[in-house]
Design a protein around this motif. Structure first.
Motif, PDB file in Angstrom:
ATOM      1  N   LYS A  88      36.069 -27.183  34.888  1.00 14.23           N
ATOM      2  CA  LYS A  88      36.289 -27.213  33.437  1.00 14.23           C
ATOM      3  C   LYS A  88      36.791 -28.584  32.995  1.00 14.23           C
ATOM      4  O   LYS A  88      36.351 -29.106  31.965  1.00 14.23           O
ATOM      5  N   THR A  89      37.704 -29.189  33.757  1.00 12.47           N
ATOM      6  CA  THR A  89      38.204 -30.520  33.413  1.00 12.47           C
ATOM      7  C   THR A  89      37.070 -31.532  33.422  1.00 12.47           C
ATOM      8  O   THR A  89      36.968 -32.375  32.521  1.00 12.47           O
ATOM      9  N   ALA A  90      36.214 -31.459  34.434  1.00  8.39           N
ATOM     10  CA  ALA A  90      35.096 -32.396  34.547  1.00  8.39           C
ATOM     11  C   ALA A  90      34.145 -32.263  33.366  1.00  8.39           C
ATOM     12  O   ALA A  90      33.666 -33.268  32.818  1.00  8.39           O
ATOM     13  N   LEU A  91      33.877 -31.039  32.949  1.00 10.65           N
ATOM     14  CA  LEU A  91      32.970 -30.828  31.824  1.00 10.65           C
ATOM     15  C   LEU A  91      33.622 -31.240  30.505  1.00 10.65           C
ATOM     16  O   LEU A  91      32.981 -31.852  29.648  1.00 10.65           O
ATOM     17  N   ASP A  92      34.899 -30.919  30.346  1.00  8.74           N
ATOM     18  CA  ASP A  92      35.598 -31.268  29.107  1.00  8.74           C
ATOM     19  C   ASP A  92      35.720 -32.777  28.928  1.00  8.74           C
ATOM     20  O   ASP A  92      35.789 -33.272  27.796  1.00  8.74           O
TER      21      ASP A  92
ATOM     22  N   SER B  94      24.824 -41.751  46.878  1.00 10.21           N
ATOM     23  CA  SER B  94      23.893 -42.824  47.236  1.00 10.21           C
ATOM     24  C   SER B  94      23.182 -43.359  45.990  1.00 10.21           C
ATOM     25  O   SER B  94      22.754 -44.510  45.960  1.00 10.21           O
ATOM     26  N   LYS B  95      23.101 -42.530  44.954  1.00 13.37           N
ATOM     27  CA  LYS B  95      22.480 -42.959  43.694  1.00 13.37           C
ATOM     28  C   LYS B  95      23.472 -43.681  42.787  1.00 13.37           C
ATOM     29  O   LYS B  95      23.163 -44.743  42.228  1.00 13.37           O
ATOM     30  N   THR B  96      24.686 -43.135  42.659  1.00 10.89           N
ATOM     31  CA  THR B  96      25.647 -43.708  41.713  1.00 10.89           C
ATOM     32  C   THR B  96      26.505 -44.808  42.339  1.00 10.89           C
ATOM     33  O   THR B  96      26.960 -45.723  41.635  1.00 10.89           O
ATOM     34  N   GLY B  97      26.780 -44.694  43.647  1.00  8.72           N
ATOM     35  CA  GLY B  97      27.618 -45.674  44.325  1.00  8.72           C
ATOM     36  C   GLY B  97      29.103 -45.500  44.102  1.00  8.72           C
ATOM     37  O   GLY B  97      29.913 -46.258  44.641  1.00  8.72           O
ATOM     38  N   ARG B  98      29.501 -44.497  43.320  1.00 12.16           N
ATOM     39  CA  ARG B  98      30.914 -44.278  42.998  1.00 12.16           C
ATOM     40  C   ARG B  98      31.195 -42.782  43.002  1.00 12.16           C
ATOM     41  O   ARG B  98      30.378 -41.992  42.545  1.00 12.16           O
ATOM     42  N   CYS B  99      32.390 -42.391  43.456  1.00 19.05           N
ATOM     43  CA  CYS B  99      32.707 -40.965  43.552  1.00 19.05           C
ATOM     44  C   CYS B  99      34.166 -40.713  43.201  1.00 19.05           C
ATOM     45  O   CYS B  99      35.057 -41.371  43.728  1.00 19.05           O
ATOM     46  N   VAL B 100      34.399 -39.758  42.322  1.00 16.66           N
ATOM     47  CA  VAL B 100      35.740 -39.280  41.994  1.00 16.66           C
ATOM     48  C   VAL B 100      35.787 -37.791  42.309  1.00 16.66           C
ATOM     49  O   VAL B 100      34.925 -37.035  41.857  1.00 16.66           O
ATOM     50  N   VAL B 101      36.774 -37.378  43.108  1.00 15.80           N
ATOM     51  CA  VAL B 101      36.931 -35.970  43.469  1.00 15.80           C
ATOM     52  C   VAL B 101      38.137 -35.402  42.729  1.00 15.80           C
ATOM     53  O   VAL B 101      39.216 -35.994  42.723  1.00 15.80           O
ATOM     54  N   LEU B 102      37.941 -34.249  42.132  1.00 14.85           N
ATOM     55  CA  LEU B 102      38.959 -33.583  41.322  1.00 14.85           C
ATOM     56  C   LEU B 102      39.247 -32.235  41.964  1.00 14.85           C
ATOM     57  O   LEU B 102      38.380 -31.356  41.980  1.00 14.85           O
ATOM     58  N   GLU B 103      40.470 -32.045  42.520  1.00 19.06           N
ATOM     59  CA  GLU B 103      40.744 -30.801  43.255  1.00 19.06           C
ATOM     60  C   GLU B 103      42.222 -30.447  43.207  1.00 19.06           C
ATOM     61  O   GLU B 103      43.088 -31.323  43.239  1.00 19.06           O
TER      62      GLU B 103
ATOM     63  N   ASN C 205      49.450 -32.038  34.774  1.00 27.08           N
ATOM     64  CA  ASN C 205      49.638 -33.309  34.065  1.00 27.08           C
ATOM     65  C   ASN C 205      50.312 -34.338  34.975  1.00 27.08           C
ATOM     66  O   ASN C 205      49.926 -35.513  35.001  1.00 27.08           O
ATOM     67  N   LYS C 206      51.302 -33.889  35.715  1.00 24.76           N
ATOM     68  CA  LYS C 206      52.020 -34.778  36.628  1.00 24.76           C
ATOM     69  C   LYS C 206      51.098 -35.303  37.731  1.00 24.76           C
ATOM     70  O   LYS C 206      51.172 -36.472  38.132  1.00 24.76           O
ATOM     71  N   MET C 207      50.213 -34.459  38.216  1.00 22.04           N
ATOM     72  CA  MET C 207      49.283 -34.842  39.288  1.00 22.04           C
ATOM     73  C   MET C 207      48.138 -35.726  38.793  1.00 22.04           C
ATOM     74  O   MET C 207      47.448 -36.355  39.581  1.00 22.04           O
ATOM     75  N   GLY C 208      47.908 -35.715  37.482  1.00 16.01           N
ATOM     76  CA  GLY C 208      46.758 -36.443  36.943  1.00 16.01           C
ATOM     77  C   GLY C 208      45.493 -35.612  36.918  1.00 16.01           C
ATOM     78  O   GLY C 208      44.393 -36.163  36.775  1.00 16.01           O
ATOM     79  N   LEU C 209      45.635 -34.299  37.033  1.00 13.57           N
ATOM     80  CA  LEU C 209      44.471 -33.408  36.973  1.00 13.57           C
ATOM     81  C   LEU C 209      44.204 -33.043  35.514  1.00 13.57           C
ATOM     82  O   LEU C 209      44.323 -31.890  35.093  1.00 13.57           O
ATOM     83  N   THR C 210      43.824 -34.075  34.756  1.00 15.26           N
ATOM     84  CA  THR C 210      43.612 -33.942  33.322  1.00 15.26           C
ATOM     85  C   THR C 210      42.353 -34.695  32.915  1.00 15.26           C
ATOM     86  O   THR C 210      41.850 -35.547  33.650  1.00 15.26           O
TER      87      THR C 210
END
Length: 284
Positions: free
Chosen positions: A190-194, A221-230, A270-275
């Motif tokens: 939901k955070t990723a979509l929002d 391999s297409k974008t060259g950049r990755c952010v993981v949200l968990e 919010n403290k973790m940055g999962l926003t």
């Protein structure tokens, strides 16, 4: 999500006489339809989580299909040795379903937090670990896993809309992009979509083990950049597995330290940055 669990137990329980549910003194109200429709197959063992695991192992050995349910830190962290020996070492199939993962019960303090439950369960050979983001996903994945694996489902109090059909062990490309890959785990979809980030490709992960590295790798391999949200500890995280596959990853997760204090689930996120704001900043 808890109601989806109860509804699924009722529906599957009517069809499969080998399904047995054991609880640790929670979720009685929502599970009453199952208990009444399937007499002799619903047990409230009480607040004795290692005992629940041993009982479930005995049921599994006898040919039944146990489902064990209580709060995540007590079901997994308190009972881990029993799960490892009674199920893992003996290669038994059983389904463990928790509520209260991460900060869902944050108001009760750090005794009710759990950041390492998924990492612990992943460490048991041949286990399957699932973190669904919606009600309909839970039912589909339960049917695919139950009775076939040692399976752990972490259910969140928060849930999103259905993504349609999902397959155990297969990530879902939710949004196509070419500038950055966002890997959203469980309810963080939901955070990723929002965040609505232009050019982002969103890969949704509901099965943490086995992790669909192929799908993630093709995107990176297409974008060259990755952010993981968990909503998991950085130790044993999904990001760790992606790094081992050779990808550079920015990980927004729960850091390797005790999260003290109370507050709401959102206060901790919010403290973790999962926003949304932190995700946008990481992608930039």
């Amino acid at each position: 999500m808890r109601q989806a669990f109860a509804d699924t137990m009722y529906e599957i329980g009517l069809e499969d006489e080998r399904l047995v549910v054991l609880v640790g003194d929670i979720s009685h109200n929502v599970l009453q339809p199952f208990a009444q429709a399937c007499p002799g197959r619903y047990y409230n063992v009480g607040i004795m989580e290692p005992t629940i695991v041993g009982m479930a192992a005995g049921l599994a050995i006898s040919g039944l299909k146990p489902v064990v349910h209580t709060i995540a830190p007590f079901l997994i962290e308190r009972s881990f040795e029993q799960i490892k020996l009674d199920f893992g070492y003996q290669e038994l199939n059983g389904t463990f379903i928790s509520v209260g993962g991460a900060f869902d019960y944050s108001g009760l303090g750090c005794s009710h937090h759990t950041y390492a439950d998924c990492a612990l369960m992943k460490s048991i050979p041949k286990s399957v670990v699932i973190c669904p983001a919606s009600r309909s996903e839970f039912k589909q994945l339960f049917v695919q896993a139950h009775g076939k694996h040692l399976a752990y489902f972490r259910l969140s109090e928060k849930h999103g809309s259905s993504l349609g059909e999902v397959e155990l062990g297969k990530a879902v490309r939710v949004k196509v992009g070419d500038l950055v890959t966002i890997v959203a785990v469980g309810p963080q979809l939901k955070t990723a979509l929002d965040a609505n980030i232009l050019g982002a490709e969103i890969i949704y992960v509901h099965t943490l083990k086995p992790l669909d590295i192929g799908c993630i790798g093709r995107s990176v391999s297409k974008t060259g950049r990755c952010v993981v949200l968990e909503e998991h500890s950085e130790v044993g995280s999904v990001a760790d597995e992606i790094r081992r596959a050779g990808c550079l990853v920015e990980n927004i997760c729960i850091p390797d330290e005790f999260q003290r204090g109370y507050g709401t689930r959102q206060d901790h996120l919010n403290k973790m940055g999962l926003t949304v704001e932190a995700l946008r900043s990481a992608c930039r």
